[in-house]
Design an enzyme around this catalytic site. Sequence first.
Site, short mmCIF file in Angstrom:
data_model
loop_
_atom_site.label_atom_id
_atom_site.label_comp_id
_atom_site.label_asym_id
_atom_site.label_seq_id
_atom_site.Cartn_x
_atom_site.Cartn_y
_atom_site.Cartn_z
N ILE A 7 9.50 80.06 -4.72
CA ILE A 7 9.03 78.67 -4.84
C ILE A 7 8.02 78.40 -3.74
O ILE A 7 8.32 78.56 -2.55
CB ILE A 7 10.20 77.68 -4.68
CG1 ILE A 7 11.36 78.05 -5.60
CG2 ILE A 7 9.73 76.26 -4.97
CD1 ILE A 7 12.61 77.22 -5.36
N THR A 8 6.83 77.99 -4.12
CA THR A 8 5.85 77.62 -3.10
C THR A 8 6.11 76.17 -2.67
O THR A 8 6.61 75.35 -3.45
CB THR A 8 4.40 77.76 -3.62
OG1 THR A 8 4.18 76.82 -4.67
CG2 THR A 8 4.12 79.18 -4.10
N GLY A 9 5.78 75.88 -1.42
CA GLY A 9 5.97 74.52 -0.91
C GLY A 9 7.43 74.14 -0.82
O GLY A 9 7.78 72.96 -0.93
N ALA A 10 8.31 75.11 -0.56
CA ALA A 10 9.75 74.82 -0.57
C ALA A 10 10.26 74.33 0.77
O ALA A 10 11.46 74.11 0.92
CB ALA A 10 10.54 76.06 -1.01
N ASN A 11 9.36 74.14 1.74
CA ASN A 11 9.82 73.61 3.02
C ASN A 11 9.83 72.08 3.04
O ASN A 11 10.19 71.48 4.04
CB ASN A 11 8.95 74.14 4.18
CG ASN A 11 7.51 73.71 4.07
OD1 ASN A 11 6.83 74.08 3.12
ND2 ASN A 11 7.04 72.91 5.01
N SER A 12 9.43 71.45 1.94
CA SER A 12 9.28 70.00 1.96
C SER A 12 9.50 69.41 0.58
O SER A 12 9.31 70.10 -0.44
CB SER A 12 7.86 69.68 2.45
OG SER A 12 7.59 68.30 2.43
N GLY A 13 9.87 68.15 0.53
CA GLY A 13 9.85 67.35 -0.69
C GLY A 13 10.53 67.97 -1.89
O GLY A 13 11.68 68.45 -1.83
N TYR A 60 -8.14 65.29 -6.64
CA TYR A 60 -6.70 65.56 -6.86
C TYR A 60 -6.37 65.60 -8.34
O TYR A 60 -5.74 66.55 -8.83
CB TYR A 60 -5.84 64.50 -6.15
CG TYR A 60 -4.35 64.70 -6.37
CD1 TYR A 60 -3.67 65.76 -5.77
CD2 TYR A 60 -3.63 63.84 -7.20
CE1 TYR A 60 -2.31 65.96 -5.97
CE2 TYR A 60 -2.25 64.03 -7.41
CZ TYR A 60 -1.61 65.09 -6.80
OH TYR A 60 -0.25 65.28 -7.01
#
Length: 319
Positions: A23-29, A183
């Site tokens: 999972i990318t970006g799994a350190n947040s949110g 975006y």
Amino acid sequence: MTNTNTHFTASNIPSQQGRRVLITGANSGIGFETALELARRGAEVILPARSLDKANDAITRILREVPHAKLTPAMLDLASLASIHAFADFIDATFPGQSLDLLINNAGVMAVPQRELTVDGYERQFATNYLGPFALTALLYPHLKQQQGTRIVTVSSGVSNQSKIEFDNLQSEKKYNPMFGAYSQSKLADLIFQQELQRRLTSTGSPILSTGAHPGYAITNLQISGPQGKMPFPMRLATAILKPLASQDAHHGALPTLFAATSPDATPGGYYGPSGFQEIKGHPVPAKIAPSAKDEALAKRLWSETETLTGVTFHLRSR
Ligand SMILES: NC(=O)c1ccc[n+]([C@@H]2O[C@H](COP(=O)([O-])OP(=O)(O)OC[C@H]3O[C@@H](n4cnc5c(N)ncnc54)[C@H](OP(=O)(O)O)[C@@H]3O)[C@@H](O)[C@H]2O)c1
């Protein structure tokens, strides 16, 4: 068995024992909540973040709730093609062969106030949210198990419905609009990719599913984490008005992703978002797909352009 007529919750996630997910970006949110729930159900999780400290911090937080979770930290900057190649080399070396059951392209940045270029010379949101995940998916594709149950999930956004692909302004070189420009275009590109990927998987006879999700409006670091740490005024105003009225927490924002990633009722090419008004909050249901995301000629053109921009050719093999 769950379906979109009943309310899918984390308790409906099937056992993930024996499955390895990335999972990318799994350190947040939303990414963190997704990783936590998949680990809770027994998945082994690879968590690449922009620094090992961030990845290890997320691991510490998951281990507090799931003490026996098997978690691997790694470094990945999706705004750098060199970093994506280095990360793919790490996966080659650490998890050789067909070793992955699930890839979730979740990481993203939103509404970077001023136009910024990445080290590769691309507009930061288009690069991070779309070019990077495309290149990552192509490079990791040989590691995905060619079997039922394997999925590639791409996280888009409701704003994809208010966008278009401007081939003469992909890098916002002519005009830069942080939210409803750079975006939204990057998130529409994600959705087009997710849909086109399913068509290509189907045409090669692959059992892998390409599914997609958007979280509606979930309170995370996304609203405050532009590289300069501040949002443009219209975004601040919209956030201040919408936040108390219509938003959900990161856990609920992660449910469409978790549905797309695990539900036996997710369909090939399925795209899921919240059930409520304007798909802002609620339980996961099939989400509205922008007409342009169904335009096959546009998708082929974007795919080809993306291979040129990333220098990565996406080879899908037949079974
Ligand atoms: N929250 C919402 O309402 C909402 C709505 C629609 C769509 N989405 C989508 O949901 C996804 C997750 O966002 P979120 O709301 O959970 O936001 P978040 O809390 O800010 O999390 C975003 C994650 O992406 C990572 N990231 C950012 N740039 C990166 C890069 N260059 N390389 C690797 N990782 C990078 C962040 O890492 P750092 O911690 O290092 O910054 C963070 O882990 C995004 O794709 C976003 O577009 C969110």
